[in-house]
Design a protein around this motif. Structure first.
Motif, PDB file in Angstrom:
ATOM      1  N   MET A   1      58.887  27.798  74.209  1.00  0.00           N
ATOM      2  CA  MET A   1      59.700  27.252  75.303  1.00  0.00           C
ATOM      3  C   MET A   1      60.233  25.866  74.963  1.00  0.00           C
ATOM      4  SD  MET A   1      57.617  28.324  78.708  1.00  0.00           S
ATOM      5  CE  MET A   1      58.458  27.042  79.596  1.00  0.00           C
ATOM      6  N   GLN A   2      59.371  25.019  74.397  1.00  0.00           N
ATOM      7  CA  GLN A   2      59.799  23.665  74.065  1.00  0.00           C
ATOM      8  C   GLN A   2      60.931  23.684  73.046  1.00  0.00           C
ATOM      9  OE1 GLN A   2      56.479  21.182  72.923  1.00  0.00           O
ATOM     10  NE2 GLN A   2      55.257  21.783  74.725  1.00  0.00           N
ATOM     11  N   MET A   3      60.806  24.577  72.044  1.00  0.00           N
ATOM     12  CA  MET A   3      61.830  24.644  71.001  1.00  0.00           C
ATOM     13  C   MET A   3      63.141  25.200  71.558  1.00  0.00           C
ATOM     14  SD  MET A   3      59.408  25.973  67.868  1.00  0.00           S
ATOM     15  CE  MET A   3      60.609  25.724  66.581  1.00  0.00           C
ATOM     16  N   ILE A   4      63.036  26.215  72.408  1.00  0.00           N
ATOM     17  CA  ILE A   4      64.245  26.822  72.975  1.00  0.00           C
ATOM     18  C   ILE A   4      64.946  25.843  73.908  1.00  0.00           C
ATOM     19  CG2 ILE A   4      65.092  28.681  74.475  1.00  0.00           C
ATOM     20  CD1 ILE A   4      62.741  30.389  73.360  1.00  0.00           C
ATOM     21  N   GLN A   5      64.160  25.168  74.714  1.00  0.00           N
ATOM     22  CA  GLN A   5      64.750  24.181  75.626  1.00  0.00           C
ATOM     23  C   GLN A   5      65.344  23.017  74.847  1.00  0.00           C
ATOM     24  OE1 GLN A   5      61.292  23.504  78.067  1.00  0.00           O
ATOM     25  NE2 GLN A   5      61.914  25.030  79.618  1.00  0.00           N
ATOM     26  N   GLY A   6      64.711  22.679  73.713  1.00  0.00           N
ATOM     27  CA  GLY A   6      65.261  21.630  72.869  1.00  0.00           C
ATOM     28  C   GLY A   6      66.610  22.009  72.284  1.00  0.00           C
ATOM     29  N   MET A   7      66.861  23.310  72.159  1.00  0.00           N
ATOM     30  CA  MET A   7      68.164  23.797  71.669  1.00  0.00           C
ATOM     31  C   MET A   7      69.162  23.944  72.815  1.00  0.00           C
ATOM     32  SD  MET A   7      66.546  26.685  69.112  1.00  0.00           S
ATOM     33  CE  MET A   7      68.100  27.323  68.535  1.00  0.00           C
ATOM     34  N   GLU A   8      68.737  23.522  74.003  1.00  0.00           N
ATOM     35  CA  GLU A   8      69.579  23.550  75.203  1.00  0.00           C
ATOM     36  C   GLU A   8      70.027  24.972  75.562  1.00  0.00           C
ATOM     37  OE1 GLU A   8      72.748  20.775  74.655  1.00  0.00           O
ATOM     38  OE2 GLU A   8      71.440  19.027  74.820  1.00  0.00           O
ATOM     39  N   LEU A   9      69.105  25.906  75.394  1.00  0.00           N
ATOM     40  CA  LEU A   9      69.351  27.293  75.800  1.00  0.00           C
ATOM     41  C   LEU A   9      68.590  27.561  77.084  1.00  0.00           C
ATOM     42  CD1 LEU A   9      68.929  29.109  72.353  1.00  0.00           C
ATOM     43  CD2 LEU A   9      71.059  28.341  73.412  1.00  0.00           C
ATOM     44  N   GLU A  10      69.115  28.467  77.896  1.00  0.00           N
ATOM     45  CA  GLU A  10      68.454  28.817  79.142  1.00  0.00           C
ATOM     46  C   GLU A  10      67.423  29.912  78.894  1.00  0.00           C
ATOM     47  OE1 GLU A  10      71.979  29.778  81.428  1.00  0.00           O
ATOM     48  OE2 GLU A  10      71.775  27.892  82.530  1.00  0.00           O
ATOM     49  N   ILE A  11      66.372  29.913  79.711  1.00  0.00           N
ATOM     50  CA  ILE A  11      65.286  30.877  79.539  1.00  0.00           C
ATOM     51  C   ILE A  11      65.122  31.708  80.805  1.00  0.00           C
ATOM     52  CG2 ILE A  11      62.824  31.184  79.077  1.00  0.00           C
ATOM     53  CD1 ILE A  11      62.849  28.526  77.617  1.00  0.00           C
ATOM     54  N   VAL A  12      64.987  33.011  80.609  1.00  0.00           N
ATOM     55  CA  VAL A  12      64.679  33.937  81.706  1.00  0.00           C
ATOM     56  C   VAL A  12      63.306  34.537  81.438  1.00  0.00           C
ATOM     57  CG1 VAL A  12      65.360  36.023  82.942  1.00  0.00           C
ATOM     58  CG2 VAL A  12      67.117  34.509  82.013  1.00  0.00           C
ATOM     59  N   SER A  13      62.453  34.557  82.426  1.00  0.00           N
ATOM     60  CA  SER A  13      61.146  35.193  82.305  1.00  0.00           C
ATOM     61  C   SER A  13      61.174  36.512  83.073  1.00  0.00           C
ATOM     62  CB  SER A  13      60.051  34.280  82.865  1.00  0.00           C
ATOM     63  OG  SER A  13      58.785  34.885  82.699  1.00  0.00           O
ATOM     64  N   GLU A  14      60.948  37.595  82.345  1.00  0.00           N
ATOM     65  CA  GLU A  14      61.003  38.941  82.954  1.00  0.00           C
ATOM     66  C   GLU A  14      59.611  39.389  83.375  1.00  0.00           C
ATOM     67  OE1 GLU A  14      64.466  41.484  80.985  1.00  0.00           O
ATOM     68  OE2 GLU A  14      62.973  40.900  79.499  1.00  0.00           O
ATOM     69  N   GLY A  15      59.576  40.386  84.238  1.00  0.00           N
ATOM     70  CA  GLY A  15      58.329  41.050  84.600  1.00  0.00           C
ATOM     71  C   GLY A  15      57.467  40.297  85.582  1.00  0.00           C
ATOM     72  N   ILE A  16      58.043  39.385  86.342  1.00  0.00           N
ATOM     73  CA  ILE A  16      57.260  38.624  87.332  1.00  0.00           C
ATOM     74  C   ILE A  16      57.063  39.490  88.573  1.00  0.00           C
ATOM     75  CG2 ILE A  16      57.184  36.561  88.768  1.00  0.00           C
ATOM     76  CD1 ILE A  16      56.899  36.093  85.739  1.00  0.00           C
ATOM     77  N   GLU A  17      55.787  39.760  88.899  1.00  0.00           N
ATOM     78  CA  GLU A  17      55.495  40.662  90.011  1.00  0.00           C
ATOM     79  C   GLU A  17      54.667  40.002  91.110  1.00  0.00           C
ATOM     80  OE1 GLU A  17      53.759  44.232  88.539  1.00  0.00           O
ATOM     81  OE2 GLU A  17      55.485  44.745  87.268  1.00  0.00           O
ATOM     82  N   GLU A  18      54.076  38.849  90.828  1.00  0.00           N
ATOM     83  CA  GLU A  18      53.195  38.210  91.814  1.00  0.00           C
ATOM     84  C   GLU A  18      53.631  36.773  92.069  1.00  0.00           C
ATOM     85  OE1 GLU A  18      49.332  38.495  90.172  1.00  0.00           O
ATOM     86  OE2 GLU A  18      49.297  40.709  90.197  1.00  0.00           O
ATOM     87  N   LYS A  19      53.262  36.275  93.224  1.00  0.00           N
ATOM     88  CA  LYS A  19      53.664  34.919  93.633  1.00  0.00           C
ATOM     89  C   LYS A  19      53.104  33.864  92.684  1.00  0.00           C
ATOM     90  CE  LYS A  19      53.897  31.916  97.693  1.00  0.00           C
ATOM     91  NZ  LYS A  19      53.577  31.773  99.134  1.00  0.00           N
ATOM     92  N   GLN A  20      51.834  34.036  92.268  1.00  0.00           N
ATOM     93  CA  GLN A  20      51.219  33.055  91.383  1.00  0.00           C
ATOM     94  C   GLN A  20      51.942  32.991  90.040  1.00  0.00           C
ATOM     95  OE1 GLN A  20      48.885  30.820  92.253  1.00  0.00           O
ATOM     96  NE2 GLN A  20      49.334  29.930  90.241  1.00  0.00           N
ATOM     97  N   GLN A  21      52.371  34.168  89.547  1.00  0.00           N
ATOM     98  CA  GLN A  21      53.133  34.199  88.304  1.00  0.00           C
ATOM     99  C   GLN A  21      54.443  33.422  88.469  1.00  0.00           C
ATOM    100  OE1 GLN A  21      53.478  38.478  87.763  1.00  0.00           O
ATOM    101  NE2 GLN A  21      51.920  38.440  86.128  1.00  0.00           N
ATOM    102  N   TYR A  22      55.087  33.638  89.594  1.00  0.00           N
ATOM    103  CA  TYR A  22      56.347  32.930  89.874  1.00  0.00           C
ATOM    104  C   TYR A  22      56.132  31.418  89.878  1.00  0.00           C
ATOM    105  CZ  TYR A  22      59.797  30.692  92.909  1.00  0.00           C
ATOM    106  OH  TYR A  22      60.719  29.815  93.436  1.00  0.00           O
TER     107      TYR A  22
END
Length: 627
Positions: free
Chosen positions: A573-594
């Motif tokens: 995540m740190q490297m991707i964000q450092g490249m100024e790219l957006e990140i999507v997290s898939e498969g979130i099913e619970e509130k705590q995960q969100y």
């Protein structure tokens, strides 16, 4: 005496049988019927000659003998026509299991004809060029015409089932026979019915029954045409067999000269043709099909082949040859003879999934899976043709904007009853069968129509994500076709994000990069999908001009279950964000995960926590209510 045509006919029949018996041949139902027709035609010609002789020299023959000969000739004409009908029907009727009943009915007709001709009057003309006439002769012509009509009806009824060449050959024969009957009925001194029958047999022999048609010219082994005819007959008689497909590559391990390769292929062909208890067919220059009536014979053949191919081939230039075999243990669930080659092809294409690089034992489960795949393929083709392919949309939540900013387009198809078929059941098949390009274009067109007709951007959506398969990424015209579709529907390319996968970025990389360049020039963006699966490597992100990286659900779930995965994901995540790219997290099913993903600085979150994929109408309603 007017017997020149009959004598010529006997000569032609003699030549035909000499060629026929001198060749290697399969014992097929049609071949047996053809021999029966040949036999009755010979008898008919001989009886025709004897009747002419007895009528011409009637002073030297007792009248009873002449009558018997003439009436026997009339009976033979009808029996010849009946056997022609049987030749047309034998394969189809045996396949339907009603040949015995039909054979009995044909015999009844023949017996009825015999009784009619025996008891009806037949007159002998005193004129030198006219022979017999009267009720018996008339009954013969009428019965002959009746059988001919039945033959025409049979060829029409089973047009889609009959071998087209057999159908054509019999029709030509029957037409010639009708013409001859009409001529001889009115011109009783023109005795050409028997000779016309010979011409018909000659046509059938040339088109269908010449044994050389079923032989490979190079090796003398039965060819693929013979294989299909043989398997159809075995299926008709419900005979279960084992089939071994032997495939080798003479140049796989070494380069041979043409002469050496030709010698090696000849030796291999001879060896395979001599395998005990096998009926051998040549599929191609390097592939043979061996049919066994007993499974133990097939097992013995496999051992024999493996042992022989451990040793080199050739004479002076000895070569080791690699061999693969694919073995159908039983044909009890094979639906059609034409399915056997596709079954072998299916095993070859899926041999890695079947747990081997070669030498596949094809059991009933594999065959049934092939049929299931084929049914799904047909379902997919019909669904596209009947517009039963639908695009569902799963909303994607923007953490920064605290709203739904985009959505992923996901393909679904409905069966004819209206039930949804999930993509896991047809995407792999679409890729294997080469339908994925057409399906992907269909989905992209539907997304463009959705953007124009529903205008989801008015509810705050920035773009729609559309998945690209591996094959689409390697398709040279992808960019041109998609740009053409966007122009047609006047869609702003900035409303489209195309998702590629890591595997796609490896295969056909240059084509993919060229497509990406063209599409990015008009404003389309790209997302790297399923990051964290397969050969996960940050170099993919460096090499590919993507704008978004999507963490696969398996990577997201691992973050909550595995400490090592947690560190890996944090670093990524740190490297991707450092490249100024957006990140999507898939498969979130619970509130705590969100909440966790939000605290990590993930840009977008996708999963069942917000919504499962829904049809376009439900999606618009969801966005209106929850934005």
């Amino acid at each position: 005496m007017n017997i020149v045509a009959q004598c010529c006919g006997l000569v032609i029949l003699s030549v035909i049988i000499a060629f026929y018996q001198g060749q290697k041949k399969l014992e097929l139902n049609t071949s047996k019927t053809f021999l029966a027709i040949w036999t009755i035609t010979v008898c008919s010609l001989i009886l025709d000659i004897l009747s002419v002789v007895s009528l011409t020299y009637r002073d030297f023959f007792p009248e009873l003998v002449t009558t018997i000969i003439c009436k026997a000739y009339l009976v033979s004409i009808v029996w010849e026509a009946l056997l022609a009908l049987g030749y047309v029907c034998v394969d189809v009727l045996k396949r339907q299991g009603i040949w015995v009943r039909w054979e009995r009915h044909i015999s009844y007709v023949g017996i009825a004809d015999l009784i009619l001709i025996v008891f009806l009057e037949m007159y002998k003309s005193q004129a030198p060029d006219t022979y017999t006439y009267g009720p018996a002769v008339f009954a013969t012509y009428m019965m002959g015409f009746f059988v001919v009509i039945c033959t025409f009806v049979a060829t029409a009824k089973w047009k889609g089932i009959l071998n087209e060449k057999r159908r054509l050959g019999v029709i030509i024969w029957v037409v010639l026979w009708i013409v001859a009957l009409i001529i001889q009925f009115y011109l009783k001194n023109v005795l050409i019915v028997g000779y016309t029958s010979v011409i018909g047999i000659l046509i059938i022999f040339i088109m269908l029954e010449n044994p050389e048609i079923n032989l490979d010219k190079e090796t003398g082994i039965f060819n693929l045409n013979a294989f299909f005819e043989y398997m159809k007959q075995l299926q008709t008689s419900m005979t279960d067999v084992s089939i071994l497909c032997v495939s080798y590559d003479s140049n796989r391990n070494s380069t041979m000269s043409y002469d050496v390769e030709k010698l090696v292929n000849k030796q291999i062909a001879h060896f395979i043709n001599e395998i005990p208890k096998a009926v051998v067919f040549r599929n191609s220059s390097l592939e043979y099909m061996l049919v066994f009536k007993q499974e133990e014979y097939a097992e013995a053949a496999i051992k024999l082949i493996e042992k022989r191919f451990e040793n080199p081939w050739g004479d002076e230039h000895m070569r080791l040859i690699s061999v693969d075999w694919y073995y159908i243990e039983t044909t009890e669930v094979v639906q059609r003879a034409e399915d056997i080659l596709p079954i072998f092809q299916y095993a070859k294409q899926n041999r890695v999934e079947l747990g081997t690089d070669a030498n596949v034992r094809i059991n009933n489960d594999i065959i049934e899976q092939m049929y299931a795949d084929r049914m799904m393929e047909n379902e997919l083709v019909e669904a596209m043709a009947e517009e039963r392919v639908e695009v569902f949309y799963q909303p994607i939540f923007s953490v920064k904007d605290n709203s739904f900013a985009c959505a992923e387009a996901l393909v679904r198809i409905r069966d004819k009853e209206g039930k949804i078929i999930p993509p896991g059941m047809f995407i792999d098949i679409a890729e294997k069968r080469g339908l994925i390009i057409k399906l992907g274009e269909y989905v992209f067109r539907e997304v463009c129509k959705f953007l124009v007709e529903k205008e989801p951007q008015q509810y705050g959506l920035k773009y729609i994500e559309v998945n690209l398969s591996v094959l689409q990424c390697g398709y040279e015209r992808l960019a041109d076709d998609f740009i053409k579709i966007m122009k047609k529907y006047k869609v702003d390319p900035s409303l489209i994000v195309l998702e590629i996968t890591e595997s796609a970025s490896v295969k056909e990389k240059n084509i993919l990069l060229n497509n990406m360049k063209k599409l990015k020039e008009v404003g389309v963006k790209f997302a790297l999908d399923d990051f964290g699966t397969g050969q996960s490597n940050l170099n993919y992100i460096v090499d590919m001009p993507v704008d978004v990286v999507k963490f696969d659900s398996s990577m997201t779930n691992a973050y909550f279950e595995n400490t090592t995965a947690k560190y890996v994901m944090d670093a990524a995540m740190q490297m991707i964000q450092g490249m100024e790219l957006e990140i999507v997290s898939e498969g979130i099913e619970e509130k705590q995960q969100y909440k966790t993903m939000k605290s990590l600085g993930i840009d977008y979150i996708q999963g069942y926590y917000f919504s499962k994929p829904v049809d376009n109408e439900s999606f618009i309603e969801f966005i209106k209510e929850n934005q």
